[in-house]
Write a protein that holds these residues in place. Structure first.
Motif, PDB file in Angstrom:
ATOM      1  N   ARG A  13       0.830  -1.197   0.000  1.00 46.30           N
ATOM      2  CA  ARG A  13       0.000   0.000   0.000  1.00 46.30           C
ATOM      3  C   ARG A  13       0.866   1.248   0.000  1.00 46.30           C
ATOM      4  O   ARG A  13       1.724   1.418   0.860  1.00 46.30           O
ATOM      5  N   GLU A  15       1.277   5.187   0.683  1.00 44.39           N
ATOM      6  CA  GLU A  15       0.663   5.987   1.734  1.00 44.39           C
ATOM      7  C   GLU A  15      -0.094   7.199   1.211  1.00 44.39           C
ATOM      8  O   GLU A  15      -1.071   7.622   1.826  1.00 44.39           O
ATOM      9  N   ARG A  18      -3.226   5.749  -0.568  1.00 46.38           N
ATOM     10  CA  ARG A  18      -3.489   4.361  -0.168  1.00 46.38           C
ATOM     11  C   ARG A  18      -3.710   3.446  -1.373  1.00 46.38           C
ATOM     12  O   ARG A  18      -4.551   2.541  -1.339  1.00 46.38           O
ATOM     13  N   ASN A  20      -3.206   0.401  -3.634  1.00 49.49           N
ATOM     14  CA  ASN A  20      -2.778  -0.965  -3.370  1.00 49.49           C
ATOM     15  C   ASN A  20      -2.219  -1.608  -4.632  1.00 49.49           C
ATOM     16  O   ASN A  20      -2.891  -1.659  -5.666  1.00 49.49           O
ATOM     17  N   SER A 170     -14.059   0.609  -1.992  1.00 51.27           N
ATOM     18  CA  SER A 170     -13.100   1.223  -1.083  1.00 51.27           C
ATOM     19  C   SER A 170     -13.755   1.565   0.249  1.00 51.27           C
ATOM     20  O   SER A 170     -14.947   1.901   0.295  1.00 51.27           O
ATOM     21  N   ASP A 171     -12.972   1.525   1.310  1.00 56.19           N
ATOM     22  CA  ASP A 171     -13.488   1.949   2.615  1.00 56.19           C
ATOM     23  C   ASP A 171     -13.160   3.411   2.902  1.00 56.19           C
ATOM     24  O   ASP A 171     -13.550   3.924   3.954  1.00 56.19           O
ATOM     25  N   GLY A 211      -7.373   2.143  -0.142  1.00 58.33           N
ATOM     26  CA  GLY A 211      -7.988   1.838   1.144  1.00 58.33           C
ATOM     27  C   GLY A 211      -7.489   0.546   1.739  1.00 58.33           C
ATOM     28  O   GLY A 211      -6.438   0.018   1.358  1.00 58.33           O
ATOM     29  N   SER A 212      -8.272   0.017   2.671  1.00 65.03           N
ATOM     30  CA  SER A 212      -7.858  -1.156   3.429  1.00 65.03           C
ATOM     31  C   SER A 212      -8.332  -2.446   2.779  1.00 65.03           C
ATOM     32  O   SER A 212      -9.408  -2.508   2.175  1.00 65.03           O
ATOM     33  N   VAL A 213      -7.514  -3.475   2.932  1.00 59.48           N
ATOM     34  CA  VAL A 213      -7.903  -4.822   2.497  1.00 59.48           C
ATOM     35  C   VAL A 213      -9.014  -5.320   3.416  1.00 59.48           C
ATOM     36  O   VAL A 213      -8.950  -5.161   4.636  1.00 59.48           O
ATOM     37  N   GLU A 248     -12.108   8.794   7.960  1.00 54.53           N
ATOM     38  CA  GLU A 248     -10.855   8.677   8.689  1.00 54.53           C
ATOM     39  C   GLU A 248     -10.150  10.026   8.707  1.00 54.53           C
ATOM     40  O   GLU A 248     -10.270  10.809   7.764  1.00 54.53           O
TER      41      GLU A 248
END
Length: 270
Positions: A13, A15, A18, A20, A170-171, A211-213, A248
């Motif tokens: 990821r 920064e 984000r 991926n 995406s989150d 975003g996050s996995v 976030e």
């Protein structure tokens, strides 16, 4: 630099946004999906792969946005694929006089001097009727759809149960509609979500472009959240989306994307 998220699948990821990058291991090398956004990141990725005794066997770009079509010489000269429409968009872009200057001007200020464009967008389109990445690794199914950008595709890594979603699910980002064109952006996005339903239900892991996995059940949960957002946008309702209501820290600016889309969709109703 790489985190294993499933058997045979690793993720790095970036920064800044984000982003991926996904690495799928095969018997004679790896498939690199959306390679990265800075020269340093991609060179580090290449070094990490070399240290692990891996070579890059193939690349894939999920869609033709700038941050998904970059490459670095250290990753080698493996074939890089995308959908036929993705490759067509990139060929047209690279054939226009002054394209490099325009693309460089459009990069985030934070990346000034950190992104080389010499290998930008050198993507080969998949032949008609081909629905998987042509390499000798695990079967990677290509799910092309009309959401977000021309020639967008998600990838399902079969056996590992990983859905690589490109700029969807995406989150941190709400759904980002494509520019107006032959396909209505709202209806195109909803059609894209429909096409992702089956692979989302098969997935144990979802990797968004930003975003996050997400783990088990997250692909479907995020798809449902995205659909609810687009329905609200279409109907002129407040989506009350958690990515807008309680973003976030540092991601409050996503509300500006939302406000722009509200205005654009509302203008079409008049």
């Amino acid at each position: 630099m790489l985190t294993r998220v499933a058997d045979g699948v690793l993720v790095h990821r970036s920064e800044l946004l984000r982003n991926n990058t996904v690495v799928v291991e095969g018997p004679s090398g790896v498939l690199v999906v959306d390679a990265g956004i800075t020269d340093a990141e991609m060179a580090c990725l290449a070094a990490d792969l070399a240290a692990a005794g891996q070579r890059v066997a193939a690349g894939f770009s999920t869609h033709p946005d700038w941050d998904h079509v970059l490459w670095h010489a250290a990753l080698g000269g493996a074939p890089r694929y995308g959908t036929a429409r993705c490759a067509e968009v990139l060929r047209e872009l690279r054939s226009a006089p002054g394209w490099e200057a325009r693309e460089a001007e459009g990069l985030p200020e934070e990346l000034a001097g950190e992104v080389s464009l010499d290998l930008y967008g050198l993507v080969t389109g998949l032949p008609a009727g081909v629905s998987e990445v042509p390499w000798d690794g695990p079967r990677v199914r290509v799910v092309e759809h009309p959401a977000h950008s021309p020639g967008h595709a998600a990838l399902l890594v079969e056996g590992s149960g990983v859905l690589v979603a490109g700029d969807m699910l995406s989150d941190v980002f709400v759904p980002m509609l494509d520019e107006p064109g032959p396909i209505d952006p709202v209806e195109g996005y909803l059609a894209g979500l429909d096409l992702l339903e089956a692979p989302a239900d098969e997935a144990d892991v979802v990797v968004p472009g930003h975003g996050s996995v997400g783990g088990a059940g997250q692909a479907r949960a995020r798809l449902d959240l995205d659909r609810a957002y687009v329905h609200a946008l279409r109907d002129g309702r407040d989506p009350r989306d958690p990515r807008l209501v309680s973003p976030e820290p540092g991601w409050e600016w996503v509300s500006a994307i939302h406000e722009g889309q509200v205005a654009s969709v509302a203008a079409k109703r008049v």
